[in-house]
Design an enzyme around this catalytic site. Structure first.
Site, PDB file in Angstrom:
ATOM      1  N   ARG A 194      96.865  49.478  80.984  1.00  0.00           N
ATOM      2  CA  ARG A 194      97.873  48.738  81.120  1.00  0.00           C
ATOM      3  C   ARG A 194      99.198  49.720  81.042  1.00  0.00           C
ATOM      4  NH1 ARG A 194      96.687  43.551  77.050  1.00  0.00           N
ATOM      5  NH2 ARG A 194      94.543  43.134  77.854  1.00  0.00           N
ATOM      6  N   ARG A 205      99.906  49.700  70.691  1.00  0.00           N
ATOM      7  CA  ARG A 205     100.171  49.450  72.017  1.00  0.00           C
ATOM      8  C   ARG A 205     100.202  50.843  72.875  1.00  0.00           C
ATOM      9  NH1 ARG A 205     103.493  44.982  73.886  1.00  0.00           N
ATOM     10  NH2 ARG A 205     104.098  45.088  71.548  1.00  0.00           N
ATOM     11  N   GLU A 217      98.880  40.452  66.927  1.00  0.00           N
ATOM     12  CA  GLU A 217      97.950  40.227  67.702  1.00  0.00           C
ATOM     13  C   GLU A 217      96.497  41.149  67.667  1.00  0.00           C
ATOM     14  OE1 GLU A 217      96.655  39.159  72.316  1.00  0.00           O
ATOM     15  OE2 GLU A 217      98.755  39.243  71.813  1.00  0.00           O
ATOM     16  N   SER A 244      92.746  37.198  71.292  1.00  0.00           N
ATOM     17  CA  SER A 244      93.396  35.790  72.211  1.00  0.00           C
ATOM     18  C   SER A 244      92.322  35.289  73.164  1.00  0.00           C
ATOM     19  CB  SER A 244      94.405  36.462  73.005  1.00  0.00           C
ATOM     20  OG  SER A 244      95.214  35.547  73.659  1.00  0.00           O
ATOM     21  N   ARG A 298      93.512  48.074  68.133  1.00  0.00           N
ATOM     22  CA  ARG A 298      94.134  47.318  67.157  1.00  0.00           C
ATOM     23  C   ARG A 298      93.088  47.009  65.919  1.00  0.00           C
ATOM     24  NH1 ARG A 298      98.866  43.506  69.522  1.00  0.00           N
ATOM     25  NH2 ARG A 298      99.852  45.281  70.850  1.00  0.00           N
TER      26      ARG A 298
END
Length: 426
Positions: free
Chosen positions: A261, A276, A348, A351, A388
């Protein structure tokens, strides 16, 4: 894409869905206009083709001047047919573009608004009170150095910002988490998959990642290929163009893949550490099922995610994501956010989204039930996004001396170790 019949029969519902996401309803009017023009163009083309066929039947029976006149008429009509066909293709393309730009219709239960308008559905566990324990918690960057687990400096040297090396127990933690995730997936009847991380544009577009998320996607220059940000993309395309046996549903897959990403919209956010990043590994659940069963399946995926976080002994909250933060494909999305002690907030970790028929309509994936072929639904859910999860484990289970207690469920996958101990002075 949304069901064209919904757009045609209940456009106000689509307008309301756009408003709930904070988007303009102009695209609804454009799509309706394009649909009208498309159907008119189809009718005009078919009428010209029928006229052309009828004329073709008359020519063999005609003689002399009549035949010559018919032949001349045929040439004129052929040009008109070609023109009508081009007009139909243009109208189809405009309708396709308009329809593809409309997001999935958010569920009635979804809160309106943007990223900060989520609703907390549940809070599980209690964050540790480090002050009561008598020490200040270290963040995962410092813990990663102490444990010899995370090397950010060399990651930046070799690849740039937002890259990292997992070393020693950091690498072992990744493999342990992947193994625990796969073990969990097998226990719940998922078929394990190792999915490609490069896909064709059709797969990326059909899953909704070339719309509003296009800036976050890596395109491979010189090739018509993209690097995926999630294995949701290849798994959604896995059965593209197929008619599945309805009796075989649900089909449940757990796919491992590297994910890439750009994080284009995250300038200045989470620049420290591995929360991130541009690349990470992930185990993703993906399900094909009927639309009627998709809502219960969505709750099932959420339950599996919660059970996995429970195995990691983390404190977390479950949120109902607001409409403006759903992404193009999702009808409803639940996030599980773990407490990160040094940030003093929930972040987060997993999800899960119900995309209903949005992706399968784009990919032409259907199922046969008795004598009926119909659209089906897709769902996706993060089982474990590695960086994460490592952040949450290190920060949550740290000890005053810089060691980290290993959650009991992870111990069999780490050679039975109960503690990760420092390799550098604290």
């Amino acid at each position: 894409m949304i069901d064209p019949r919904v757009l045609r029969d209940d456009p106000d519902r689509v307008r309301a869905a756009q408003a709930k996401r904070g988007l303009s309803a102009d695209v609804v009017d454009r799509a309706l206009s394009a649909d009208t023009a498309r159907r008119a163009a189809i009718g005009a083309f078919e009428a010209k083709r029928a006229e052309q066929k009828q004329l073709g039947k008359l020519i063999p029976r005609a003689q002399g001047e009549e035949k010559q006149a018919l032949l001349a008429q045929t040439k004129t009509l052929a040009a008109e047919v070609k023109e009508a066909e081009a007009a139909q293709a243009a109208a189809e393309a405009e309708w396709h573009e308009a329809l593809f730009s409309i997001p999935n219709l958010a569920a009635d239960e979804v809160p309106a608004g943007g990223e900060d308008d989520f609703v907390v559905l549940e809070t599980v566990g209690t964050p540790r009170d480090f002050a009561a324990e008598g020490f200040e918690p270290r963040d995962h960057v410092e813990l990663g150095k102490i444990l010899g687990a995370i090397d950010l400096d060399r990651g930046a040297k070799v690849s740039g910002s937002r890259f990292y090396f997992l070393t020693g127990v950091g690498a072992e933690l990744e493999f342990a988490l992947v193994n625990l995730a796969n073990e969990t997936a097998r226990e719940h009847g998922f078929t394990q998959v190792i999915a490609p991380s490069m896909v064709k544009p059709e797969a990326m577009e059909a899953t909704g990642f070339l719309g509003q998320a296009a800036d976050d996607v890596y395109r491979i220059e010189g090739q018509d290929m993209y690097l995926v940000g999630t294995s949701e993309v290849p798994m959604a395309a896995y059965h593209g163009g197929e008619i599945l046996d309805g009796a075989s549903l649900p089909l449940r897959y757990a796919a491992f893949s590297p994910c890439f990403r750009k994080e284009a919209g995250s300038h200045g956010k989470d620049t420290r550490g591995i929360i991130r990043v541009h690349w990470f590994d992930k185990v993703e659940m993906f399900v094909y099922t009927t639309t009627e069963d998709s809502y219960a399946e969505h709750q099932r995926l959420l339950g599996i995610e919660k059970a996995f976080l429970d195995k990691l002994e983390l404190a977390y909250q479950v949120i109902d994501t607001a409409a403006g933060d759903l992404g193009l494909s999702a009808q409803r999305k639940f996030d599980c956010e773990a407490w990160i002690p040094t940030q003093g907030k929930y972040r987060e970790l997993t999800s899960t989204s119900n995309c209903t028929e949005f992706q399968t309509r784009r990919l032409d994936t259907r199922a046969r039930f008795d004598d009926k072929v119909q659209a089906i639904s897709t769902l996706n859910g993060t089982l474990c996004a590695i960086p994460r999860a490592i952040v949450a484990i290190l920060e949550t289970h740290q000890q005053a001396d810089g060691s980290v207690r290993v959650p009991e469920a992870l111990r069999p996958h780490l050679g039975g170790r109960e503690l990760l101990t420092p390799v550098a002075a604290t």
